[in-house]
Enzyme design. Structure first.
Site, PDB file in Angstrom:
ATOM      1  CD  GLU A 166     -67.949-115.532  76.133  1.00 23.76           C
ATOM      2  OE1 GLU A 166     -66.770-114.932  75.987  1.00 23.76           O
ATOM      3  OE2 GLU A 166     -68.801-114.813  75.450  1.00 23.76           O
TER       4      GLU A 166
ATOM      5  CG  ASP B 169     -68.104-112.445  78.721  1.00 20.67           C
ATOM      6  OD1 ASP B 169     -66.881-112.310  79.116  1.00 20.67           O
ATOM      7  OD2 ASP B 169     -68.744-112.059  77.818  1.00 20.67           O
TER       8      ASP B 169
ATOM      9  CE  LYS C  50     -60.078-108.589  74.944  1.00 18.10           C
ATOM     10  NZ  LYS C  50     -61.032-107.831  75.863  1.00 18.10           N
TER      11      LYS C  50
END
Length: 290
Positions: free
Chosen positions: A207, A229, A142
Site C-alpha cells: 500500500e 490508497d 470488510k
C-alpha cells in the site's frame, strides 16, 4: 512474480457444509420448538420463494444445500438461477416435503439469499459504472464474521472479483505494516525474508499513500501489486503513469458509486470497495406456503 488470482477454492463442499451446520446450530439449537409444537410430524407441504424487490438473485446454489442438510427428503425445484435479474412477484424456487423441515430451514435460506442478493445487486450496479474502462471491481475483508464465504461468493455472482480471502492467502503490506517495519523497502525486504524462511509462496501487495511511496515501492521491486490508497483522481493518474505498467495497480479508500467512474478512468487495473460487503441493503425475499 506470482500472478494474483481470485481464491475461488474457498467454495469447497467441506467449507459449505461447515458453514451450514454452524449456522443451523446457532438457529435451531436443541430443536425448532415452534414447528415441533404446532405441526403434525406427518404433515407434508410446499412453499415457494417470492421476490419482493428488484435486483440480482444470489444464493440459489446454496439453498438446496441448506434444505438437504435439514432434511434430505425435501425437494427444491429451481425456477431461476444465480445472477438472474428479478423483480417483485417473481418466484425463484419451490420446495416441498415435511412441513416441519421446510419451516426449520426457512430462515437460514432467507437470511443467506437476501444478503447475498443484495451484495450481488450492488456489485452488478457498480460494474455498470466501470464500462469503457479496463478496471476490475474487487471486494475486501470488510465482511461479516462467519459469513465471509457467502459474501465473497455473492460478489462473484454480481460480476466482481474476489481479493484475498483472508490473512493467510496473500500478503498486503498496509500503512501500519509499513510504519511498524520502518518504511516501504524495509517491509518488503522483511516479507521476502519471512517467505524464504517459512517456505511459503504468497503474492505481495504494497500500500502506498503518496507518489514518493510509489517510487519507493518501484525502487524496492519484488512485489506483485501496488495499492494506491486514498489518492484523488489526479494523483492516481500520476501514479499510474509513474508505475507505467510495471506492476498492476489497485485504487482503494473511500471509493463510492459517485466517484468510482472517475477513479476507473485514471487507468488503474483494480478498484477495491469495502461497501460491497459492509454497507449493502438486502433484497426482500419471502418463503410462502402455497
Amino acid at each position: 512474480m506470482q500472478t494474483i488470482s481470485a481464491p475461488y477454492s474457498y467454495l469447497t463442499p467441506e467449507a459449505l457444509t461447515t458453514f451450514i451446520r454452524t449456522a443451523l446450530a446457532e438457529d435451531v439449537g436443541d430443536g425448532d420448538h415452534s414447528a415441533l409444537a404446532s405441526i403434525p410430524a406427518a404433515a407434508r407441504n410446499r412453499a415457494h420463494l417470492l421476490v419482493k424487490g428488484e435486483g440480482m438473485l444470489a444464493g440459489m446454489a446454496l439453498a438446496p444445500l441448506i434444505f438437504a442438510e435439514v432434511d434430505t427428503s425435501l425437494t427444491m425445484t429451481p425456477l431461476l438461477a444465480d445472477g438472474d435479474l428479478v423483480k417483485h412477484g417473481d418466484i425463484a424456487f419451490t420446495v416441498e416435503g415435511p412441513a416441519r423441515s421446510i419451516l426449520t430451514a426457512e430462515r437460514l435460506v432467507l437470511n443467506c439469499m437476501q444478503r447475498m442478493s443484495g451484495i450481488a445487486t450492488y456489485t452488478a450496479h457498480l460494474n455498470t459504472l466501470l464500462v469503457g474502462t479496463h478496471a476490475r471491481l474487487l471486494d475486501t475483508r470488510k465482511t461479516t464474521p462467519n459469513f465471509r464465504l457467502c459474501e465473497k461468493w455473492a460478489v462473484l455472482i454480481g460480476g466482481g472479483v474476489n481479493h484475498r480471502y483472508g490473512l493467510f492467502d496473500m500478503i498486503i503490506l498496509k500503512d501500519n505494516h509499513v510504519d511498524y517495519a520502518g518504511g516501504i523497502a524495509q517491509a518488503i525486504a522483511a516479507t521476502h525474508a519471512y517467505l524464504t524462511q517459512t517456505g511459503r509462496q504468497l503474492p505481495i501487495e504494497i500500500e502506498t499513500r503518496s507518489l514518493d511511496e510509489v517510487q519507493q515501492a518501484l525502487d524496492a521491486g519484488s512485489i506483485d501489486r501496488i495499492m494506491l490508497d486514498n489518492m484523488p483522481p489526479e494523483q492516481l493518474r500520476e501514479a499510474v503513469e509513474l508505475i507505467a505498467g510495471r506492476f498492476p495497480t489497485e485504487a482503494s479508500g473511500g471509493i463510492t458509486e459517485k466517484t468510482i467512474a472517475e477513479v476507473a478512468r485514471t487507468g488503474v487495473d483494480y478498484i477495491s470497495v469495502g461497501a460491497l460487503t459492509h454497507s449493502v441493503k438486502s433484497l426482500d425475499l419471502s418463503l410462502k406456503a402455497y
